[in-house]
Design a protein around this motif. Structure first.
Motif, mmCIF file in Angstrom:
data_model
loop_
_atom_site.group_PDB
_atom_site.id
_atom_site.type_symbol
_atom_site.label_atom_id
_atom_site.label_comp_id
_atom_site.label_asym_id
_atom_site.label_seq_id
_atom_site.Cartn_x
_atom_site.Cartn_y
_atom_site.Cartn_z
ATOM 1 N N ILE A 10 0.815 -1.141 0.187
ATOM 2 C CA ILE A 10 0.391 0.218 -0.134
ATOM 3 C C ILE A 10 1.140 1.752 0.074
ATOM 4 N N CYS A 11 1.828 1.288 0.925
ATOM 5 C CA CYS A 11 2.820 2.055 1.537
ATOM 6 C C CYS A 11 3.333 2.692 -0.483
ATOM 7 N N LYS A 12 4.212 1.658 -0.819
ATOM 8 C CA LYS A 12 4.259 1.189 -2.550
ATOM 9 C C LYS A 12 3.571 2.771 -3.506
ATOM 10 N N ILE A 13 2.220 1.788 -3.121
ATOM 11 C CA ILE A 13 1.151 2.588 -4.325
ATOM 12 C C ILE A 13 1.097 4.180 -3.554
ATOM 13 N N VAL A 14 0.823 4.466 -2.597
ATOM 14 C CA VAL A 14 0.711 5.292 -1.985
ATOM 15 C C VAL A 14 1.622 6.308 -2.861
ATOM 16 N N LYS A 18 0.911 8.861 -5.349
ATOM 17 C CA LYS A 18 1.028 10.373 -4.388
ATOM 18 C C LYS A 18 -0.801 10.597 -4.064
ATOM 19 N N ARG A 19 -1.391 9.974 -4.988
ATOM 20 C CA ARG A 19 -3.298 9.852 -4.570
ATOM 21 C C ARG A 19 -3.310 8.774 -4.901
ATOM 22 N N VAL A 49 1.703 7.265 5.471
ATOM 23 C CA VAL A 49 0.594 8.004 4.723
ATOM 24 C C VAL A 49 0.237 8.939 5.200
ATOM 25 N N LEU A 50 -1.164 9.325 4.936
ATOM 26 C CA LEU A 50 -2.236 11.100 4.949
ATOM 27 C C LEU A 50 -3.201 10.048 4.473
ATOM 28 N N GLY A 54 -11.941 8.932 1.418
ATOM 29 C CA GLY A 54 -11.783 8.591 0.703
ATOM 30 C C GLY A 54 -10.830 7.301 -0.172
ATOM 31 N N GLY A 55 -9.453 8.086 0.599
ATOM 32 C CA GLY A 55 -8.313 7.147 0.681
ATOM 33 C C GLY A 55 -7.618 7.666 1.198
ATOM 34 N N ALA A 56 -6.178 7.759 0.254
ATOM 35 C CA ALA A 56 -4.718 8.382 0.937
ATOM 36 C C ALA A 56 -3.793 8.696 -0.337
ATOM 37 N N VAL A 57 -3.020 9.938 0.962
ATOM 38 C CA VAL A 57 -1.925 10.589 0.167
ATOM 39 C C VAL A 57 -0.599 10.326 0.138
ATOM 40 N N SER A 58 0.178 10.697 -0.048
ATOM 41 C CA SER A 58 2.001 9.826 0.524
ATOM 42 C C SER A 58 2.296 11.518 1.092
ATOM 43 N N VAL A 59 2.993 11.077 1.843
ATOM 44 C CA VAL A 59 3.476 12.096 2.819
ATOM 45 C C VAL A 59 4.149 13.194 1.644
#
Length: 256
Positions: A10-14, A18-19, A49-50, A54-59
């Motif tokens: 998940i970290c890698k994808i985000v 980026k989003r 991540v942040l 509905g989802g997440a964005v990279s730091v």
């Protein structure tokens, strides 16, 4: 797939995208959206991540957005100051320009504006590049060019400027203080700007609001002496501008 492996993916994808939305992660990882949400919460607690709605964005995404916002605010300030200066120009004017960001914005107005017969004298290669196809007379003063620099300085450039008489000198400074005067970081640039002042009938100094009450090592002029117009983007609420307006014509561009 172990939880640790799934969260690493998940970290890698985000970070790559980026989003990303929860639904997309769920499809790619072949797991439920509830599991993805729990993973994202864990990753946010670990500051990897942040979470968003509905989802997440990279730091780095948030930092990049803030950087973009600051850059856009800067561009708005430069543009506003350039527009303020442009309003004072007349057809047939001869101008001395430095290579500051606000002046580069002014170059765009000189190219697209309706004022004709303008002559531009500059020590900036960026100004030359910007105006080389413009309907005006363009003169570069020559001189010494330091490594990595986009301007020329030194005795040759200064002597050329001293031999001229222009209507308006327009340049930016990094510090403005009513008693200390205008200042910049570099001695050679300070000397060039001072010579520009001496060769002009009118002097327009551009300074962002953050430059007020600031003093730098290389002084351009004492106590705002010789400055006709001081143009800034906006006012700092707690700063008393009275000492400035007593010495020069102070123009606040964003409030025009």
């Amino acid at each position: 797939m172990l939880a640790t492996e799934r969260r690493a993916l998940i970290c890698k994808i985000v970070n790559e995208k980026k989003r990303v939305r929860v639904s997309e992660l769920s499809r790619r990882l072949h797991t439920t959206e509830a599991t993805v949400r729990r993973d994202l919460s864990e990753l946010q607690n670990e500051k990897k991540v942040l979470r968003t709605h509905g989802g997440a964005v990279s730091v780095s995404f948030k930092a990049d957005k803030k950087k973009e916002q600051r850059q856009e605010e800067k561009r708005r300030a430069y543009r506003a100051m350039a527009e303020a200066v442009y309003s004072f120009l007349r057809e047939g004017d001869t101008l001395l320009l430095d290579g500051s960001e606000s002046v580069l914005e002014l170059c765009g107005l000189l190219k697209t504006g309706k004022k004709r017969g303008i002559t531009v004298v500059t020590n900036s290669f960026q100004v030359v590049e910007s105006l080389k196809d413009g309907d005006l007379v363009l003169i570069h003063v020559g001189g010494n060019v330091n490594s990595g620099s986009c301007i020329s300085v030194g005795t040759i450039a200064e002597n050329v400027i001293r031999s001229l008489r222009v209507n308006k000198a327009i340049f930016s400074v990094q510090g403005v203080e009513p008693r200390y005067g205008c200042s910049v970081l570099d001695f050679a640039e300070a000397s060039m700007k001072h010579v520009m002042m001496e060769s002009a009938e009118q002097v327009f100094v551009l300074a962002e609001h953050s430059s007020f009450s600031s003093e730098y090592l290389a002084k351009v002029t004492d106590s705002l002496e010789g400055v006709d117009y001081l143009i800034t983007d906006c006012h700092t609420p707690k700063l008393d501008y009275t000492p400035y307006s007593k010495k020069v014509k102070l123009v606040t561009a964003l409030y025009l």
